[in-house]
Scaffold this motif. Structure first.
Motif, PDB file in Angstrom:
ATOM      1  N   CYS A  18       0.843  -1.181   0.000  1.00  0.00           N
ATOM      2  CA  CYS A  18       0.000   0.000   0.000  1.00  0.00           C
ATOM      3  C   CYS A  18       0.877   1.229   0.000  1.00  0.00           C
ATOM      4  O   CYS A  18       1.937   1.189   0.523  1.00  0.00           O
ATOM      5  N   ALA A  21      -0.030   8.522  -3.014  1.00  0.00           N
ATOM      6  CA  ALA A  21       0.208   8.890  -4.409  1.00  0.00           C
ATOM      7  C   ALA A  21       1.618   9.408  -4.560  1.00  0.00           C
ATOM      8  O   ALA A  21       2.126  10.108  -3.709  1.00  0.00           O
ATOM      9  N   ALA A  26       6.839   8.626 -10.686  1.00  0.00           N
ATOM     10  CA  ALA A  26       6.410   7.594 -11.627  1.00  0.00           C
ATOM     11  C   ALA A  26       7.452   7.452 -12.716  1.00  0.00           C
ATOM     12  O   ALA A  26       8.148   8.397 -13.061  1.00  0.00           O
ATOM     13  N   LYS A  88      -5.331  -1.452  -1.841  1.00  0.00           N
ATOM     14  CA  LYS A  88      -4.703  -0.190  -2.207  1.00  0.00           C
ATOM     15  C   LYS A  88      -3.230  -0.237  -1.809  1.00  0.00           C
ATOM     16  O   LYS A  88      -2.878  -0.875  -0.819  1.00  0.00           O
ATOM     17  N   GLY A  91       2.025   2.666   0.022  1.00  0.00           N
ATOM     18  CA  GLY A  91       2.439   4.033  -0.288  1.00  0.00           C
ATOM     19  C   GLY A  91       3.582   4.569   0.530  1.00  0.00           C
ATOM     20  O   GLY A  91       4.177   5.579   0.175  1.00  0.00           O
ATOM     21  N   TYR A 114       7.463   2.310 -10.458  1.00  0.00           N
ATOM     22  CA  TYR A 114       6.004   2.199 -10.368  1.00  0.00           C
ATOM     23  C   TYR A 114       5.363   3.359 -11.108  1.00  0.00           C
ATOM     24  O   TYR A 114       5.998   4.361 -11.423  1.00  0.00           O
ATOM     25  N   ASP A 116       1.757   6.038 -11.736  1.00  0.00           N
ATOM     26  CA  ASP A 116       1.017   7.018 -10.951  1.00  0.00           C
ATOM     27  C   ASP A 116       0.107   6.370  -9.914  1.00  0.00           C
ATOM     28  O   ASP A 116      -0.235   6.976  -8.899  1.00  0.00           O
ATOM     29  N   ASP A 117      -0.294   5.126 -10.172  1.00  0.00           N
ATOM     30  CA  ASP A 117      -1.160   4.418  -9.238  1.00  0.00           C
ATOM     31  C   ASP A 117      -0.375   3.680  -8.159  1.00  0.00           C
ATOM     32  O   ASP A 117      -0.946   2.954  -7.344  1.00  0.00           O
ATOM     33  N   LEU A 118       0.956   3.859  -8.145  1.00  0.00           N
ATOM     34  CA  LEU A 118       1.866   3.228  -7.189  1.00  0.00           C
ATOM     35  C   LEU A 118       1.983   1.716  -7.378  1.00  0.00           C
ATOM     36  O   LEU A 118       2.560   1.033  -6.547  1.00  0.00           O
ATOM     37  N   LYS A 119       1.473   1.216  -8.483  1.00  0.00           N
ATOM     38  CA  LYS A 119       1.620  -0.201  -8.799  1.00  0.00           C
ATOM     39  C   LYS A 119       2.835  -0.406  -9.702  1.00  0.00           C
ATOM     40  O   LYS A 119       3.259   0.521 -10.395  1.00  0.00           O
ATOM     41  N   GLY A 266       6.351   2.742  -4.011  1.00  0.00           N
ATOM     42  CA  GLY A 266       5.478   1.735  -4.598  1.00  0.00           C
ATOM     43  C   GLY A 266       5.782   0.371  -4.017  1.00  0.00           C
ATOM     44  O   GLY A 266       5.601   0.152  -2.819  1.00  0.00           O
TER      45      GLY A 266
END
Length: 280
Positions: A18, A21, A26, A88, A91, A114, A116-119, A266
């Motif tokens: 998790c 943002a 990124a 989620k 982070g 990672y 922008d979605d931290l994935k 991420g």
């Protein structure tokens, strides 16, 4: 509430990932030279309970302070985390630390690029499950500074390989894996696009695996060039292949030394203490 997840193959205690943002980190916005981003979040270090001897030590190399952490296959397991129980991203290292037993953790570091979605961007395997495919495409940013590479492993065997080599030679899915870039060292030599000591200096970290199978994680405590970090892996760690993990967001959780960095990150590489049999 504390959560506890045991990675089946290596009894690892951790939680799924998790994170907050990202702030300009990124892969599509990372500077090729790794220079600081003005929006990068500041680091906060929290006090944590003591948890036995640390696997990390402070060193100096070419007048740059570094922290060098070692995962020993005889003592540790390695796994990845990215999503928390609510699906989620954690982070931050602190968010992850708040959800696991610190006594089970040797240390943890940020684990690759990672979006922008931290994935994860690129290859990512957690607990034997592949969540993202190997990325062999071109693009801008450190991740696409070819060759990039993959840090991966199963049980107590860990490796760093170039992405193309990984694609051509690894058939079985590992228990964990994360793709990042660029490679710092390739067969004992600096990446061809890395200067010996270029003008760009930033907080950076990377990983390499030595001939004894130990994984070495190095994070700079002051701005360092790609070349300096690569030379440390070559000259002091004695690895032939080393992988850059990230820049300004480089983070470490070392419970034994009461260090808990709180930058936005991420994926997380988690090194847990191996439970030994009573006869050992």
């Amino acid at each position: 509430m504390k959560y506890r997840v045991f990675f089946a193959a290596f009894a690892m205690v951790a939680l799924t990932n998790c994170s907050d943002a990202p702030s300009g980190d990124a892969v599509v916005t990372v500077n090729l030279d790794g220079s600081p981003n003005s929006d990068a979040p500041s680091q906060a270090t929290a006090k944590m309970p003591m948890s036995g001897p640390s696997a990390c030590r402070s060193v100096n190399f070419e007048q740059v302070p570094l922290t060098h952490c070692v995962a020993d296959p005889n003592d540790h397991h390695i796994g990845m985390v990215n999503l928390a129980a609510d699906k989620k991203p954690f982070g931050s290292m602190k968010a992850f630390a708040d959800n696991v037993d610190p006594d089970a953790i040797a240390f943890a570091v940020n684990g690759g690029m990672y979006g922008d979605d931290l994935k994860p961007i690129g290859y990512y395997v957690e607990n034997g499950n592949r969540f993202s495919e190997l990325d062999r495409n071109g693009g801008e940013g450190n991740f696409y500074m070819k060759p990039n590479g993959v840090f991966f492993g199963t049980g107590s065997k860990w490796r760093v390989l170039g992405s193309n080599t990984f694609f051509k030679t690894i058939g079985d899915r590992p228990e964990f894996g994360t793709q990042s870039g660029p490679l710092l060292l390739i067969d004992g030599k600096l990446h061809p696009n890395i200067q010996n000591d270029g003008p760009s200096k930033a907080i950076r970290n990377g990983v390499g695996v030595d001939s004894a199978g130990k994984a070495h994680f190095v994070i700079s405590e002051a701005p360092v060039s790609f070349g300096q970090l690569a030379r440390y892996f070559h000259d002091e760690v004695k690895v032939s292949t080393a992988l850059y993990l990230d820049g300004q967001i480089s983070s470490l959780w070392d419970p034994a030394n009461q260090r808990l960095d709180n930058k936005r990150i991420g994926p997380i590489i988690v090194v847990t203490k191996r439970k030994k049999a009573a006869s050992e």
